[in-house]
Design an enzyme around this catalytic site. Structure first.
Site, PDB file in Angstrom:
ATOM      1  N   GLU A  40      23.907  17.873  44.615  1.00 51.41           N
ATOM      2  CA  GLU A  40      23.336  16.551  44.335  1.00 51.41           C
ATOM      3  C   GLU A  40      22.074  16.354  45.176  1.00 51.41           C
ATOM      4  O   GLU A  40      22.147  16.260  46.398  1.00 51.41           O
ATOM      5  CB  GLU A  40      24.349  15.444  44.655  1.00 51.41           C
ATOM      6  CG  GLU A  40      23.795  14.044  44.446  1.00 51.41           C
ATOM      7  CD  GLU A  40      24.708  12.949  44.982  1.00 51.41           C
ATOM      8  OE1 GLU A  40      24.173  11.869  45.310  1.00 51.41           O
ATOM      9  OE2 GLU A  40      25.925  13.158  45.075  1.00 51.41           O
ATOM     10  N   ARG A  44      15.594  10.335  47.503  1.00 53.03           N
ATOM     11  CA  ARG A  44      15.166   9.583  48.698  1.00 53.03           C
ATOM     12  C   ARG A  44      13.848  10.095  49.256  1.00 53.03           C
ATOM     13  O   ARG A  44      13.335   9.551  50.230  1.00 53.03           O
ATOM     14  CB  ARG A  44      16.247   9.671  49.786  1.00 53.03           C
ATOM     15  CG  ARG A  44      17.589   9.105  49.354  1.00 53.03           C
ATOM     16  CD  ARG A  44      18.604   9.201  50.477  1.00 53.03           C
ATOM     17  NE  ARG A  44      19.971   9.044  49.993  1.00 53.03           N
ATOM     18  CZ  ARG A  44      21.049   9.118  50.761  1.00 53.03           C
ATOM     19  NH1 ARG A  44      20.911   9.365  52.039  1.00 53.03           N
ATOM     20  NH2 ARG A  44      22.253   8.971  50.247  1.00 53.03           N
ATOM     21  N   LYS A 127      32.127   7.503  41.706  1.00 49.74           N
ATOM     22  CA  LYS A 127      31.860   7.819  43.103  1.00 49.74           C
ATOM     23  C   LYS A 127      32.284   6.593  43.919  1.00 49.74           C
ATOM     24  O   LYS A 127      31.780   5.496  43.669  1.00 49.74           O
ATOM     25  CB  LYS A 127      30.354   8.099  43.254  1.00 49.74           C
ATOM     26  CG  LYS A 127      29.825   8.100  44.682  1.00 49.74           C
ATOM     27  CD  LYS A 127      28.322   8.332  44.645  1.00 49.74           C
ATOM     28  CE  LYS A 127      27.682   8.104  45.995  1.00 49.74           C
ATOM     29  NZ  LYS A 127      26.252   8.474  45.987  1.00 49.74           N
TER      30      LYS A 127
END
Length: 202
Positions: A40, A44, A127
């Site tokens: 993943e 950011r 999640k």
């Protein structure tokens, strides 16, 4: 692959913050060699989209985009050929766009309302985020009881020491974590940490 198959590939999904796209491919190679194929890449950093494209060149890697928070970002990661999408939360607008696309999707949830919103969209895999500060395993066990059809990937504050306890809970298919790629670690160290994570029982 659907989202359940992706979640069952390995017990840990590395959550990656890539500052320099030049490091993406060798990092992916180390993780895959260690047994962690699902990666993943969080949005950011400015290098994230290029990092996804680089990591996809590694044989065996299943590369997704994390921290996707709006439809603009979703369109960007689709152009980078992300194989699955992870978001820190769930909105109707973003969820609907991703569900309609057919791309495997793991939205973030922290409470019953979030899960119900996901179920309304036809989603059953979530999640749990941020896992530790949202009440930890005790909270997820309480949430999982009424939502027996759901499966989870807790992420946020989970470490090599606490991962086994999370993974022992049946509705949890995998956990997300950044401990397998500590700052300053060599690729050999990352591979060794990945191998340990890949061997965790569940």
């Amino acid at each position: 692959m659907n989202i359940e198959a992706i979640m069952q590939t390995a017990p840990v999904i590395p959550v990656l913050v890539i500052e320099d796209a030049a490091t993406a491919r060798p990092l992916a190679e180390a993780l895959v060699k260690g047994g962690l194929r699902v990666l993943e890449v969080t949005l950011r950093t400015e290098a994230a989209l290029e990092a996804i494209a680089e990591m996809k060149k590694v044989e065996g890697a299943i590369v997704g985009a994390g921290t996707v928070v709006n439809t603009d970002q979703f369109e960007q990661v689709m152009k980078a050929d992300a194989e699955f999408i992870v978001s820190p939360g769930l909105t109707d607008r973003l969820g609907d766009a991703i569900v309609r696309s057919g791309v495997p999707y793991l939205p973030g949830i922290a409470n019953a309302g979030d899960i119900m919103r996901g179920l309304d969209l036809g989603l059953t895999h979530f999640k749990f985020f941020p896992a530790e500060t949202s009440g930890g395993l005790k909270a997820l066990k309480a949430l999982a009881a009424p939502f027996y059809q759901c499966k989870f990937c807790p992420t946020g504050g989970i470490s090599a020491a606490t991962a086994p306890e999370w993974l022992a809970f049946d509705p949890i298919l995998c956990v997300g974590g950044s401990w397998v790629t500590p700052k300053g670690a060599s690729y050999e160290q990352v591979e060794a940490l990945a191998r340990e994570a890949a061997a965790l029982p569940r």
